[in-house]
Design a protein around this motif. Structure first.
Motif, PDB file in Angstrom:
ATOM      1  N   MET B  70      58.133  70.235  22.087  1.00  0.00           N
ATOM      2  CA  MET B  70      57.366  69.918  23.327  1.00  0.00           C
ATOM      3  C   MET B  70      56.029  70.646  23.031  1.00  0.00           C
ATOM      4  O   MET B  70      55.670  71.496  22.244  1.00  0.00           O
ATOM      5  CB  MET B  70      58.004  70.800  24.349  1.00  0.00           C
ATOM      6  N   THR B  71      55.229  70.056  24.253  1.00  0.00           N
ATOM      7  CA  THR B  71      53.879  70.707  24.071  1.00  0.00           C
ATOM      8  C   THR B  71      53.256  70.671  25.443  1.00  0.00           C
ATOM      9  O   THR B  71      54.057  70.339  26.361  1.00  0.00           O
ATOM     10  CB  THR B  71      52.825  69.901  22.964  1.00  0.00           C
ATOM     11  N   CYS B  72      51.851  70.687  25.608  1.00  0.00           N
ATOM     12  CA  CYS B  72      51.215  70.669  26.926  1.00  0.00           C
ATOM     13  C   CYS B  72      50.446  69.736  26.936  1.00  0.00           C
ATOM     14  O   CYS B  72      49.701  69.281  25.858  1.00  0.00           O
ATOM     15  CB  CYS B  72      50.811  71.939  27.558  1.00  0.00           C
ATOM     16  N   PHE B  73      50.137  69.048  28.054  1.00  0.00           N
ATOM     17  CA  PHE B  73      49.179  67.820  28.236  1.00  0.00           C
ATOM     18  C   PHE B  73      48.410  68.273  29.459  1.00  0.00           C
ATOM     19  O   PHE B  73      48.633  68.598  30.567  1.00  0.00           O
ATOM     20  CB  PHE B  73      49.849  66.466  28.533  1.00  0.00           C
ATOM     21  N   PHE B  74      46.764  68.239  29.267  1.00  0.00           N
ATOM     22  CA  PHE B  74      46.083  68.285  30.500  1.00  0.00           C
ATOM     23  C   PHE B  74      45.715  66.817  30.804  1.00  0.00           C
ATOM     24  O   PHE B  74      44.947  66.189  29.933  1.00  0.00           O
ATOM     25  CB  PHE B  74      44.664  69.024  29.806  1.00  0.00           C
ATOM     26  N   ASP B  75      45.870  66.483  32.328  1.00  0.00           N
ATOM     27  CA  ASP B  75      45.443  65.328  32.510  1.00  0.00           C
ATOM     28  C   ASP B  75      44.202  65.370  33.261  1.00  0.00           C
ATOM     29  O   ASP B  75      43.253  66.275  33.051  1.00  0.00           O
ATOM     30  CB  ASP B  75      46.558  64.796  33.522  1.00  0.00           C
ATOM     31  N   ASN B  76      43.666  64.217  33.673  1.00  0.00           N
ATOM     32  CA  ASN B  76      42.365  64.189  34.194  1.00  0.00           C
ATOM     33  C   ASN B  76      42.169  64.717  35.547  1.00  0.00           C
ATOM     34  O   ASN B  76      40.692  65.185  35.376  1.00  0.00           O
ATOM     35  CB  ASN B  76      42.189  62.493  34.552  1.00  0.00           C
ATOM     36  N   GLN B  77      42.947  65.221  36.064  1.00  0.00           N
ATOM     37  CA  GLN B  77      43.075  66.114  37.481  1.00  0.00           C
ATOM     38  C   GLN B  77      42.813  67.425  37.143  1.00  0.00           C
ATOM     39  O   GLN B  77      42.876  68.244  37.891  1.00  0.00           O
ATOM     40  CB  GLN B  77      43.951  65.884  38.472  1.00  0.00           C
ATOM     41  N   GLY B  78      43.051  68.070  35.712  1.00  0.00           N
ATOM     42  CA  GLY B  78      43.142  69.270  35.291  1.00  0.00           C
ATOM     43  C   GLY B  78      44.320  69.832  35.296  1.00  0.00           C
ATOM     44  O   GLY B  78      44.442  71.237  35.489  1.00  0.00           O
ATOM     45  N   ARG B  79      45.503  69.000  35.723  1.00  0.00           N
ATOM     46  CA  ARG B  79      46.908  69.612  35.605  1.00  0.00           C
ATOM     47  C   ARG B  79      47.329  70.218  34.320  1.00  0.00           C
ATOM     48  O   ARG B  79      46.909  69.105  33.215  1.00  0.00           O
ATOM     49  CB  ARG B  79      47.507  68.949  36.451  1.00  0.00           C
ATOM     50  N   ARG B  80      47.932  71.010  33.972  1.00  0.00           N
ATOM     51  CA  ARG B  80      48.635  71.348  32.605  1.00  0.00           C
ATOM     52  C   ARG B  80      49.939  70.801  33.021  1.00  0.00           C
ATOM     53  O   ARG B  80      50.953  71.336  33.859  1.00  0.00           O
ATOM     54  CB  ARG B  80      48.565  72.746  32.399  1.00  0.00           C
ATOM     55  N   LEU B  81      50.490  69.684  32.297  1.00  0.00           N
ATOM     56  CA  LEU B  81      51.865  69.220  32.383  1.00  0.00           C
ATOM     57  C   LEU B  81      52.826  69.379  31.062  1.00  0.00           C
ATOM     58  O   LEU B  81      52.058  69.367  30.034  1.00  0.00           O
ATOM     59  CB  LEU B  81      51.694  67.726  32.542  1.00  0.00           C
ATOM     60  N   PRO B  82      53.948  69.606  31.275  1.00  0.00           N
ATOM     61  CA  PRO B  82      54.939  69.884  29.916  1.00  0.00           C
ATOM     62  C   PRO B  82      54.890  68.562  29.326  1.00  0.00           C
ATOM     63  O   PRO B  82      55.111  67.403  30.159  1.00  0.00           O
ATOM     64  CB  PRO B  82      56.002  70.321  30.645  1.00  0.00           C
ATOM     65  N   ALA B  83      55.199  68.330  28.470  1.00  0.00           N
ATOM     66  CA  ALA B  83      55.187  67.028  27.488  1.00  0.00           C
ATOM     67  C   ALA B  83      56.299  67.228  26.234  1.00  0.00           C
ATOM     68  O   ALA B  83      56.132  68.084  25.450  1.00  0.00           O
ATOM     69  CB  ALA B  83      53.927  66.452  27.030  1.00  0.00           C
ATOM     70  N   THR B  84      56.979  66.088  26.168  1.00  0.00           N
ATOM     71  CA  THR B  84      57.842  65.941  24.933  1.00  0.00           C
ATOM     72  C   THR B  84      57.579  65.088  24.087  1.00  0.00           C
ATOM     73  O   THR B  84      57.092  64.009  24.300  1.00  0.00           O
ATOM     74  CB  THR B  84      59.305  65.846  25.296  1.00  0.00           C
ATOM     75  N   VAL B  85      57.380  65.566  22.735  1.00  0.00           N
ATOM     76  CA  VAL B  85      56.968  64.648  21.699  1.00  0.00           C
ATOM     77  C   VAL B  85      58.102  63.899  21.096  1.00  0.00           C
ATOM     78  O   VAL B  85      58.942  64.512  20.501  1.00  0.00           O
ATOM     79  CB  VAL B  85      56.136  65.567  20.536  1.00  0.00           C
ATOM     80  N   LEU B  86      57.904  62.470  20.990  1.00  0.00           N
ATOM     81  CA  LEU B  86      58.888  61.703  20.524  1.00  0.00           C
ATOM     82  C   LEU B  86      58.334  60.917  19.509  1.00  0.00           C
ATOM     83  O   LEU B  86      57.300  60.142  19.679  1.00  0.00           O
ATOM     84  CB  LEU B  86      59.436  60.768  21.638  1.00  0.00           C
TER      85      LEU B  86
END
Lengths: 155, 279
Positions: B70-86
């Motif tokens: 897993m890692t984190c992902f910064f979206d266009n609105q500046g939110r930090r989202l949890p993300a799974t790498v597949l």
């Protein structure tokens, strides 16, 4: 898949049987680089082009941000935030620092995602003469060691 | 597929006319003399074909990924989202079934690579027929139309999915082994003190007294936990990269790192019923 990738395969059990055709796998991506490592590097390249934020957290850097430092976080779109570092969490792009300050006598803490694109830079305002032992200073909360009212420009 | 539902109309009408002729002759005739009518077997609701008609299906197959972490992902609105790498590697079509022959439209996709020494000869033949390398993991994806079946050996890449679309992720939950009721079912357990003796994490009562004098089926008890297939519906695709072979999915995915996961278009958003399409 082109036929030049085909190779004949036989094992001891099937020596007497007709040889089996086995096709070669598709070529490796990223020159065989580990995927998580690749993603980490590409994220650093995107969110920390100068490498300043990585250096601020790196354990090899003597000037790194440590617990006990007073740090000001400068944002792109909001006012700067100042506080004393309680702890540094090193987790790649997900790294954070926990800042503690007092506003009108009330303890306030903020978790700062260091690599957030809205954070321009982290300025170390003041370092202590002697660092406290331990790397996580949660125990200073509401004790005689607690932080005072800190502001970015003072001291 | 409407022809399947067509009853033997002509043979039934033939029979009724034959009956009418018999009535008009005004003779006393035993029912056994009425001619035997051959008609097609009725389509029951339990028939495989009618089950397929009622099932919610997708227009295209999914992919097989490997959970890497897993890692984190910064979206266009500046939110930090949890993300799974597949990781999406070595995804190729190994086999297809069609409705006229096998009664189902499905595409079998293989992923990963296995040394030929570790594969049985029968499976090596299966991969040879599709002209692909020996795969580590195979999965069937049922699809809507026979026209959408892919040719054998087609490579599927991570850009199969688009950024912003929703997917379902199917994988096997980590096995927890023998677990008590508190962990397995979230029971409250017993008192810590107040005279509680050896019953701090126990299940308590499992039923009534003389009536019914047994434990009712389905009673939640201690037992094996985890190690079963789990589907997580409607996860958003945050990023996909075909050149480097990975997908970032918002949120978490069941299973341990290195386990195979099946990723398909979100069934509840993009799935269609054949029975509705034929109306």
């Amino acid at each position: 898949m082109s036929l030049n990738l085909v190779r004949a395969f036989s094992c001891a059990r099937t020596v007497f049987a007709k040889k089996m055709v086995v096709y070669a796998p598709l070529p490796n991506l990223r020159n065989g680089q580990n995927l998580m490592e690749h993603i980490k590097q590409s994220q650093y390249a995107k969110f920390d082009k100068s490498g300043a934020k990585q250096a601020a957290l790196s354990l090899h850097n003597k000037e790194r941000i440590r617990a006990d430092d007073i740090v000001t976080v400068v944002y792109k779109n909001q006012k700067p935030v100042t506080g004393q570092v309680l702890m540094v969490k090193r987790a790649g792009l997900n790294s954070t620092i926990l800042l503690r300050n007092k506003i009108t006598g009330l303890g306030v803490e903020m978790n700062i995602p260091v690599f957030h694109p809205n954070i321009i830079r982290l300025d170390i305002v003041r370092r202590p003469a002697n660092y406290k032992p331990r790397n996580r200073h949660y125990y200073i909360r509401n004790s005689r060691l607690d932080v005072g009212e800190l502001s970015g420009g003072s001291k | 597929m409407s022809f399947i539902f067509k009853r033997a109309q002509s043979s039934i009408s033939n029979a009724t006319t034959a009956l009418n002729e018999l009535k008009s002759s005004k003779q006393l005739i035993s029912p056994s003399v009425i001619p035997y009518i051959n008609s097609n077997a009725p389509i029951t609701s339990r028939n495989n074909e009618s089950k397929r008609q009622r099932r919610r299906l997708l227009e295209r197959p999914g992919l097989i990924g490997i959970k890497r972490g897993m890692t984190c992902f910064f979206d266009n609105q500046g939110r930090r989202l949890p993300a799974t790498v597949l990781e999406i590697i070595q995804n190729e079509v190994t086999f297809t079934r069609n409705v006229t022959k096998e009664g189902i439209n499905s595409i079998q996709i293989g992923a990963g690579y296995q040394k030929p020494q570790n594969v049985t000869r029968s499976m090596l033949g299966h991969f040879r027929n599709a002209k692909v390398s020996p795969k580590q993991y195979l999965s069937d994806f049922e699809i809507l139309n026979e026209d959408n079946l892919l040719p054998l050996g087609t490579e599927l890449k991570a850009d199969h999915f688009k950024i912003g679309q929703f997917v379902d992720v199917i994988s096997v939950i980590k096995g927890k082994g023998m677990a008590g009721v508190m962990k397995r079912w979230g029971f409250g357990g017993g008192n810590a003190s107040h005279g509680a003796s050896k019953s701090h994490r126990s299940a308590g009562s499992t039923g009534q007294n003389t009536t019914p004098a047994r434990v009712l089926p389905g009673k939640k008890m201690a037992g094996r936990l985890g190690n079963e297939r789990n589907t997580i519906f409607n996860l958003e695709i945050l990023d996909c990269n075909a050149d480097n072979g990975y997908i970032l999915v918002k949120g978490c995915v069941s299973g341990s790192k290195g386990s195979f996961v099946e990723i398909r278009d979100a069934l509840k958003k993009y799935g269609k019923h054949l029975i509705n399409l034929n109306k």
